[in-house]
Design an enzyme around this catalytic site. Structure first.
Site, PDB file in Angstrom:
ATOM      1  N   GLY A   1     -14.894 -18.648  -0.576  1.00 13.62           N
ATOM      2  CA  GLY A   1     -13.973 -19.009   0.500  1.00 13.62           C
ATOM      3  C   GLY A   1     -13.435 -17.757   1.173  1.00 13.62           C
ATOM      4  O   GLY A   1     -13.237 -16.726   0.524  1.00 13.62           O
TER       5      GLY A   1
ATOM      6  N   ALA B   1     -17.441  -4.467  13.637  1.00 11.39           N
ATOM      7  CA  ALA B   1     -18.800  -4.584  14.162  1.00 11.39           C
ATOM      8  C   ALA B   1     -19.391  -5.946  13.788  1.00 11.39           C
ATOM      9  O   ALA B   1     -19.146  -6.439  12.682  1.00 11.39           O
ATOM     10  CB  ALA B   1     -19.681  -3.471  13.589  1.00 11.39           C
TER      11      ALA B   1
ATOM     12  N   GLU C   1     -26.152 -21.939   1.632  1.00 10.90           N
ATOM     13  CA  GLU C   1     -26.807 -21.316   2.778  1.00 10.90           C
ATOM     14  C   GLU C   1     -27.899 -22.265   3.288  1.00 10.90           C
ATOM     15  O   GLU C   1     -28.358 -23.147   2.560  1.00 10.90           O
ATOM     16  CB  GLU C   1     -27.482 -20.013   2.340  1.00 10.90           C
ATOM     17  CG  GLU C   1     -26.561 -18.998   1.730  1.00 10.90           C
ATOM     18  CD  GLU C   1     -25.564 -18.470   2.740  1.00 10.90           C
ATOM     19  OE1 GLU C   1     -25.925 -18.282   3.905  1.00 10.90           O
ATOM     20  OE2 GLU C   1     -24.399 -18.268   2.365  1.00 10.90           O
TER      21      GLU C   1
ATOM     22  N   VAL D   1     -17.726 -10.295  -7.136  1.00  9.68           N
ATOM     23  CA  VAL D   1     -17.908 -11.195  -8.283  1.00  9.68           C
ATOM     24  C   VAL D   1     -16.699 -12.116  -8.373  1.00  9.68           C
ATOM     25  O   VAL D   1     -15.571 -11.648  -8.550  1.00  9.68           O
ATOM     26  CB  VAL D   1     -18.050 -10.418  -9.613  1.00  9.68           C
ATOM     27  CG1 VAL D   1     -18.418 -11.377 -10.742  1.00  9.68           C
ATOM     28  CG2 VAL D   1     -19.067  -9.297  -9.492  1.00  9.68           C
TER      29      VAL D   1
ATOM     30  N   GLY E   1     -20.812 -26.755   3.903  1.00  8.66           N
ATOM     31  CA  GLY E   1     -20.667 -25.322   4.152  1.00  8.66           C
ATOM     32  C   GLY E   1     -20.715 -24.489   2.886  1.00  8.66           C
ATOM     33  O   GLY E   1     -20.462 -23.287   2.916  1.00  8.66           O
TER      34      GLY E   1
ATOM     35  N   ALA F   1       0.820  -1.215   0.000  1.00  4.93           N
ATOM     36  CA  ALA F   1       0.000   0.000   0.000  1.00  4.93           C
ATOM     37  C   ALA F   1       0.851   1.261   0.000  1.00  4.93           C
ATOM     38  O   ALA F   1       0.361   2.346  -0.305  1.00  4.93           O
ATOM     39  CB  ALA F   1      -0.922   0.002   1.220  1.00  4.93           C
TER      40      ALA F   1
ATOM     41  N   LYS G   1     -24.208 -11.127  -9.667  1.00  2.00           N
ATOM     42  CA  LYS G   1     -22.825 -11.011 -10.157  1.00  2.00           C
ATOM     43  C   LYS G   1     -22.806 -10.655 -11.639  1.00  2.00           C
ATOM     44  O   LYS G   1     -22.026  -9.801 -12.075  1.00  2.00           O
ATOM     45  CB  LYS G   1     -22.079 -12.328  -9.896  1.00  2.00           C
ATOM     46  CG  LYS G   1     -21.919 -12.644  -8.409  1.00  2.00           C
ATOM     47  CD  LYS G   1     -21.453 -14.076  -8.231  1.00  2.00           C
ATOM     48  CE  LYS G   1     -21.244 -14.420  -6.771  1.00  2.00           C
ATOM     49  NZ  LYS G   1     -21.044 -15.868  -6.565  1.00  2.00           N
TER      50      LYS G   1
ATOM     51  N   ARG H   1     -22.976  -8.806  14.847  1.00  2.00           N
ATOM     52  CA  ARG H   1     -24.336  -8.836  15.384  1.00  2.00           C
ATOM     53  C   ARG H   1     -24.292  -9.177  16.866  1.00  2.00           C
ATOM     54  O   ARG H   1     -24.914  -8.553  17.682  1.00  2.00           O
ATOM     55  CB  ARG H   1     -25.143  -9.893  14.609  1.00  2.00           C
ATOM     56  CG  ARG H   1     -26.603  -9.927  14.899  1.00  2.00           C
ATOM     57  CD  ARG H   1     -27.305 -10.831  13.912  1.00  2.00           C
ATOM     58  NE  ARG H   1     -26.388 -11.848  13.378  1.00  2.00           N
ATOM     59  CZ  ARG H   1     -26.583 -12.501  12.254  1.00  2.00           C
ATOM     60  NH1 ARG H   1     -27.640 -12.255  11.525  1.00  2.00           N
ATOM     61  NH2 ARG H   1     -25.718 -13.423  11.845  1.00  2.00           N
TER      62      ARG H   1
HETATM   63  N1  LIG Z   1     -18.309 -16.728   2.146  1.00  4.94           N
HETATM   64  C1  LIG Z   1     -17.798 -16.583   0.933  1.00  4.94           C
HETATM   65  O1  LIG Z   1     -17.108 -17.470   0.411  1.00  4.94           O
HETATM   66  C2  LIG Z   1     -18.039 -15.324   0.158  1.00  4.94           C
HETATM   67  C3  LIG Z   1     -17.394 -15.142  -1.088  1.00  4.94           C
HETATM   68  C4  LIG Z   1     -17.590 -13.940  -1.796  1.00  4.94           C
HETATM   69  C5  LIG Z   1     -18.443 -12.971  -1.279  1.00  4.94           C
HETATM   70  N2  LIG Z   1     -19.070 -13.209  -0.079  1.00  4.94           N
HETATM   71  C6  LIG Z   1     -19.957 -12.151   0.432  1.00  4.94           C
HETATM   72  O2  LIG Z   1     -19.365 -11.609   1.606  1.00  4.94           O
HETATM   73  C7  LIG Z   1     -20.377 -11.175   2.508  1.00  4.94           C
HETATM   74  C8  LIG Z   1     -20.180 -11.841   3.864  1.00  4.94           C
HETATM   75  O3  LIG Z   1     -20.262 -13.245   3.704  1.00  4.94           O
HETATM   76  P1  LIG Z   1     -19.861 -14.259   4.889  1.00  4.94           P
HETATM   77  O4  LIG Z   1     -19.883 -15.616   4.277  1.00  4.94           O
HETATM   78  O5  LIG Z   1     -18.646 -13.786   5.578  1.00  4.94           O
HETATM   79  O6  LIG Z   1     -21.140 -14.093   5.856  1.00  4.94           O
HETATM   80  P2  LIG Z   1     -21.296 -14.640   7.355  1.00  4.94           P
HETATM   81  O7  LIG Z   1     -20.287 -15.689   7.634  1.00  4.94           O
HETATM   82  O8  LIG Z   1     -22.745 -14.947   7.522  1.00  4.94           O
HETATM   83  O9  LIG Z   1     -20.924 -13.361   8.267  1.00  4.94           O
HETATM   84  C9  LIG Z   1     -21.743 -12.252   8.405  1.00  4.94           C
HETATM   85  C10 LIG Z   1     -21.182 -11.367   9.505  1.00  4.94           C
HETATM   86  O10 LIG Z   1     -21.982 -10.178   9.595  1.00  4.94           O
HETATM   87  C11 LIG Z   1     -22.304  -9.936  10.956  1.00  4.94           C
HETATM   88  N3  LIG Z   1     -23.565  -9.185  11.005  1.00  4.94           N
HETATM   89  C12 LIG Z   1     -24.809  -9.589  10.632  1.00  4.94           C
HETATM   90  N4  LIG Z   1     -25.698  -8.592  10.790  1.00  4.94           N
HETATM   91  C13 LIG Z   1     -24.986  -7.529  11.262  1.00  4.94           C
HETATM   92  C14 LIG Z   1     -25.315  -6.201  11.634  1.00  4.94           C
HETATM   93  N5  LIG Z   1     -26.569  -5.753  11.521  1.00  4.94           N
HETATM   94  N6  LIG Z   1     -24.335  -5.367  12.088  1.00  4.94           N
HETATM   95  C15 LIG Z   1     -23.051  -5.814  12.181  1.00  4.94           C
HETATM   96  N7  LIG Z   1     -22.675  -7.058  11.840  1.00  4.94           N
HETATM   97  C16 LIG Z   1     -23.632  -7.909  11.400  1.00  4.94           C
HETATM   98  C17 LIG Z   1     -22.373 -11.292  11.597  1.00  4.94           C
HETATM   99  O11 LIG Z   1     -22.194 -11.143  12.999  1.00  4.94           O
HETATM  100  P3  LIG Z   1     -22.116 -12.420  14.011  1.00  4.94           P
HETATM  101  O12 LIG Z   1     -20.758 -13.004  13.758  1.00  4.94           O
HETATM  102  O13 LIG Z   1     -22.239 -11.815  15.358  1.00  4.94           O
HETATM  103  O14 LIG Z   1     -23.241 -13.323  13.609  1.00  4.94           O
HETATM  104  C18 LIG Z   1     -21.199 -11.996  10.899  1.00  4.94           C
HETATM  105  O15 LIG Z   1     -19.993 -11.706  11.553  1.00  4.94           O
HETATM  106  C19 LIG Z   1     -21.704 -11.503   1.823  1.00  4.94           C
HETATM  107  O16 LIG Z   1     -22.144 -10.382   1.091  1.00  4.94           O
HETATM  108  C20 LIG Z   1     -21.322 -12.612   0.858  1.00  4.94           C
HETATM  109  O17 LIG Z   1     -22.199 -12.696  -0.260  1.00  4.94           O
HETATM  110  C21 LIG Z   1     -18.888 -14.335   0.637  1.00  4.94           C
END
Ligand SMILES: NC(=O)c1ccc[n+]([C@@H]2O[C@H](COP(=O)([O-])OP(=O)(O)OC[C@H]3O[C@@H](n4cnc5c(N)ncnc54)[C@H](OP(=O)(O)O)[C@@H]3O)[C@@H](O)[C@H]2O)c1
Length: 318
Positions: A298, A44, A186, A130, A183, A34, A201, A46
């Site tokens: 991932g 932050a 969803e 994406v 995993g 950077a 996407k 939940r």
């Molecule tokens: N997983 C993948 O492989 C992947 C790949 C590409 C893109 N994405 C995208 O990345 C994003 C996150 O995915 P993820 O798989 O990491 O989701 P996740 O595991 O469900 O994590 C969501 C996080 O958000 C927190 N959260 C929920 N509501 C909240 C609020 N109102 N205020 C603050 N924090 C809040 C949750 O808190 P708690 O921990 O307390 O429940 C948790 O830490 C999504 O948009 C997804 O589409 C994911």
């Protein structure tokens, strides 16, 4: 001395925790890329009472992150439409840059987000939204001078996994249950198997290629739920495989986009993919056919794209 660039995380799930870990483990390398120090200020979530074992201070109030004067870049990895959109807009109102992996909010709120970023003179970056680690957002931007004829590929790992398990004899329901247990899917798999996730996407890539918003609701979606093992076997007998393919066709009269189960050659990159591997092909006039392939999901792969965006922003900050 130049002040460190402060990063605030919204969300510490699969992706957010991978970002926090990478920042903790490779701080020096990131700062070298950077050109100035990067510092993870706070995150932050939940539920702040969960045990996390991550090198970051946690709060249950997203505004603690947004209002922190040490935070320059807000990384939103909560997902979904609300409250994500409100948090993005609030971040811009406070003069923060925003980086996100959230395809749904970017696809649905394209105009509002770009307008807010412009108004605030801050950056909105979403490479991770994406195909995760595969730099197709950068590619779509880089093709600005070419006319893109089609964009086509595999943009959803869950459905690729389901297709590959059905080829091995599993029913759709069993393959979906396996994907959930592994995993990949969803608990509510509709975003994957009914095509919303790849439609978001694809609409982001179309919006980049055309330089204007393409409504994800205009992407026609055929659910994967209707595909049978008999259809899989029939395709296999002809050297073909069924994959859940996203296609955009840019014609003189307009752009059509669809997500549907389609037959592909078994030996093709799409046919060979069995899980989170994404494949994206751009067919263009000036640049020929460009094919991108790599991990489309991932925590670490997605964190790679997010931190790449953070680094780009930090390089541009004075
Ligand atoms: N997983 C993948 O492989 C992947 C790949 C590409 C893109 N994405 C995208 O990345 C994003 C996150 O995915 P993820 O798989 O990491 O989701 P996740 O595991 O469900 O994590 C969501 C996080 O958000 C927190 N959260 C929920 N509501 C909240 C609020 N109102 N205020 C603050 N924090 C809040 C949750 O808190 P708690 O921990 O307390 O429940 C948790 O830490 C999504 O948009 C997804 O589409 C994911």
């Amino acid at each position: 001395m130049t002040r460190a660039v402060g990063v605030g995380l919204l969300g510490l799930g699969t992706v957010g925790s991978a970002v926090a870990r990478a920042m903790g483990e490779r701080g020096e390398g990131l700062s070298a890329s950077a050109g100035r120090d990067l510092r993870l200020v706070r995150a932050a979530v939940r539920d702040a009472s969960k045990t996390r074992d991550l090198p970051v201070e946690v709060t249950a109030n997203a505004f603690d992150v947004l209002d922190d004067p040490d935070v320059d870049v807000v990384v939103e990895v909560i997902g979904g439409h609300r409250p994500a959109i409100d948090l993005h807009l609030a971040a811009f109102e406070r003069g923060k840059h925003v980086v996100t992996a959230n395809k749904e909010v970017v696809a649905k709120e394209w105009r509002a987000l770009h307008e807010a970023a412009r108004g605030a003179k801050r950056e909105l970056r979403f490479e991770a939204a994406v195909a995760a680690a595969v730099p197709v957002v950068a590619a779509a931007r880089a093709l600005g001078a070419a006319r893109v004829r089609t964009i086509r590929g595999l943009l959803n790992g869950t459905t690729t996994y389901i297709c590959s398990r059905m080829e091995a004899g599993a029913s759709f329901d069993d393959a979906l249950r396996e994907a959930q247990a592994a995993g990949y899917a969803e608990a509510d798999p509709s975003a994957d198997v009914d095509g919303w996730d790849p439609a978001y996407k694809l609409s982001i890539l179309i919006s980049l290629a055309e330089g204007r918003w393409h409504d994800p609701a205009a992407v026609s979606r055929t659910s994967l739920r209707g595909v049978t093992t008999a259809a899989m076997n029939d395709a296999a007998g002809r050297g073909m495989r069924i994959r859940y393919i996203a296609t955009a066709e840019f014609g003189q009269k307009g752009t059509t986009a669809r997500v549907a189960p389609e037959e592909v050659e078994a030996a093709s990159l799409e046919g060979q993919a069995t899980g989170p591997t994404n494949v994206v092909r751009f067919d263009t006039d000036l640049a020929g056919v460009l094919t991108f392939m790599g991990p489309g999901a991932g925590g670490d792969a997605t964190a790679s794209a997010i931190l790449g965006d953070v680094i780009q922003i930090a390089r541009g900050m004075r």
